[in-house]
Design an enzyme around this catalytic site. Structure first.
Site, PDB file in Angstrom:
ATOM      1  N   SER A 114       1.155  -1.341  -0.188  1.00  9.26           N
ATOM      2  CA  SER A 114      -0.107  -0.212  -0.105  1.00  9.26           C
ATOM      3  C   SER A 114       1.153   1.305   0.269  1.00  9.26           C
ATOM      4  CB  SER A 114      -0.926   0.180   1.288  1.00  9.26           C
ATOM      5  OG  SER A 114      -0.355   0.361   2.721  1.00  9.26           O
ATOM      6  N   ILE A 131       3.122   4.084   0.090  1.00 12.25           N
ATOM      7  CA  ILE A 131       4.242   4.398  -0.787  1.00 12.25           C
ATOM      8  C   ILE A 131       4.968   2.798  -1.848  1.00 12.25           C
ATOM      9  CG2 ILE A 131       6.767   5.301  -0.627  1.00 12.25           C
ATOM     10  CD1 ILE A 131       6.026   7.549   1.225  1.00 12.25           C
ATOM     11  N   ARG A 188       3.622  -7.719   6.324  1.00  4.45           N
ATOM     12  CA  ARG A 188       2.920  -8.996   7.102  1.00  4.45           C
ATOM     13  C   ARG A 188       1.297  -8.641   6.558  1.00  4.45           C
ATOM     14  NH1 ARG A 188       4.206  -5.267  12.285  1.00  4.45           N
ATOM     15  NH2 ARG A 188       3.582  -3.690  11.572  1.00  4.45           N
ATOM     16  N   ASN A 208      11.266  -0.185   2.559  1.00  6.89           N
ATOM     17  CA  ASN A 208       9.951   0.874   2.327  1.00  6.89           C
ATOM     18  C   ASN A 208       8.795   0.563   3.688  1.00  6.89           C
ATOM     19  OD1 ASN A 208       8.203   2.806   0.861  1.00  6.89           O
ATOM     20  ND2 ASN A 208       7.096   1.239   1.829  1.00  6.89           N
ATOM     21  N   TYR A 211      10.684   7.774  16.380  1.00  8.58           N
ATOM     22  CA  TYR A 211      10.221   7.476  14.408  1.00  8.58           C
ATOM     23  C   TYR A 211      12.147   8.805  13.992  1.00  8.58           C
ATOM     24  CZ  TYR A 211       8.386   8.614   9.909  1.00  8.58           C
ATOM     25  OH  TYR A 211       8.932   9.006   8.279  1.00  8.58           O
ATOM     26  N   LYS A 220      14.826   7.199  11.771  1.00  9.36           N
ATOM     27  CA  LYS A 220      15.264   7.622  10.100  1.00  9.36           C
ATOM     28  C   LYS A 220      16.290   7.770  10.665  1.00  9.36           C
ATOM     29  CE  LYS A 220      11.328   5.811   8.805  1.00  9.36           C
ATOM     30  NZ  LYS A 220      11.602   5.261   7.487  1.00  9.36           N
ATOM     31  N   THR A 267      -0.481   9.003   2.636  1.00  9.73           N
ATOM     32  CA  THR A 267      -0.846   7.708   2.914  1.00  9.73           C
ATOM     33  C   THR A 267      -1.545   7.375   4.267  1.00  9.73           C
ATOM     34  OG1 THR A 267       1.152   8.091   4.727  1.00  9.73           O
ATOM     35  CG2 THR A 267       1.408   7.526   1.967  1.00  9.73           C
TER      36      THR A 267
END
Length: 253
Positions: free
Chosen positions: A15, A17, A37, A85, A150, A154, A185
């Site tokens: 789904s 990106i 998953r 991703n 996060y 990253k 998204t």
């Protein structure tokens, strides 16, 4: 067909990106393995693409990753492109971040890169033009409040790409990161819902809280991210390695 019959593995390919990247690479002739998953999401994306194989797996689980990559090779042969991703974006004030939440973000956003890069590495080094592209984030080069796990993960993702780029610079393998700003998204949809729930703002007001970071005052389209990833996957991009390519409408870093 600049990637005719090249085998590309995309994590989080069901789904958003990831699905946009799958479509972009398929349009250039790539054979795909989609990992994630949710089997239903993977199969829904694969159904619209030629030569797309699905290998459901939790990318934070080393054994599951190795099994998925074995399945990928069985379907399409050696891997030439790895697109990392899969990711999650939890949000909470730092003082309330639990050890479990921290570990969960690191497992998906950073540990999984280690697992997938090592699983694909022998194939990537043997390929004429091996490519690793990691979908990171503007959070990999700057800070945002309420997203400490996060942001930290990253930053680590970009650091890993830079390390691999230098280590394998004398080979045909390149390693880069693409760093989208807030993108249209499901993850951003969840962020908007959280803002509304916690602040009582309208959907328009909550969305504006995110788009204000982008000087173009909009969300990034997943297709725009996919086109940047595609460019880095092409054989002609061999001199581009160790980079963090911003797709963020001019957002200041």
């Amino acid at each position: 067909m600049r990637l005719q019959d090249v085998h590309a593995v995309i994590t989080g390919g069901g789904s958003g990106i990831g699905a946009a990247i799958a479509r972009a690479l398929a349009a250039e002739g790539a054979r795909l393995t989609l990992i994630g998953r949710r089997r239903d999401a993977l199969e829904a994306t694969a159904a619209s693409l030629p030569h797309a194989h699905v290998a459901p797996a939790d990318v934070a689980d080393r054994a599951a990753v190795e099994a998925a990559f074995d399945s990928a090779r069985g379907a399409h042969g050696p891997i030439s492109i790895l697109v990392n991703n899969a990711g999650i974006a939890p949000s909470a004030p730092f003082a309330r971040v639990t050890a479990e939440a921290w570990r969960g973000a690191m497992a998906i956003n950073l540990d999984a890169l280690f697992h997938c890069c090592q699983a694909a590495l022998p194939d990537l080094l043997a390929a004429p033009a091996g490519r690793i592209v990691t979908v990171a984030s503007t959070a990999g080069v700057k800070g945002y409040a309420y997203t400490a796990p996060y942001v930290a993960s990253k930053h680590g993702a970009i650091g890993l790409m830079r390390a691999l780029a230098i280590e394998y610079a004398a080979t045909g393998l390149t390693a880069n990161a693409v760093c989208p700003g807030f993108t249209d998204t499901d993850i951003v949809g969840q962020a908007v819902a959280n803002i509304r729930a916690k602040t009582g703002r309208s959907e328009t007001e909550a969305l504006a809280e995110l788009t204000r970071f982008n000087p173009q005052r909009r969300l990034i389209d997943p297709v725009e991210v996919a086109e940047a990833v595609l460019w880095l996957c092409l054989p002609a991009s061999r001199s581009v390695t160790g980079q963090a390519v911003m797709v963020a409408g001019g957002e200041v870093m």
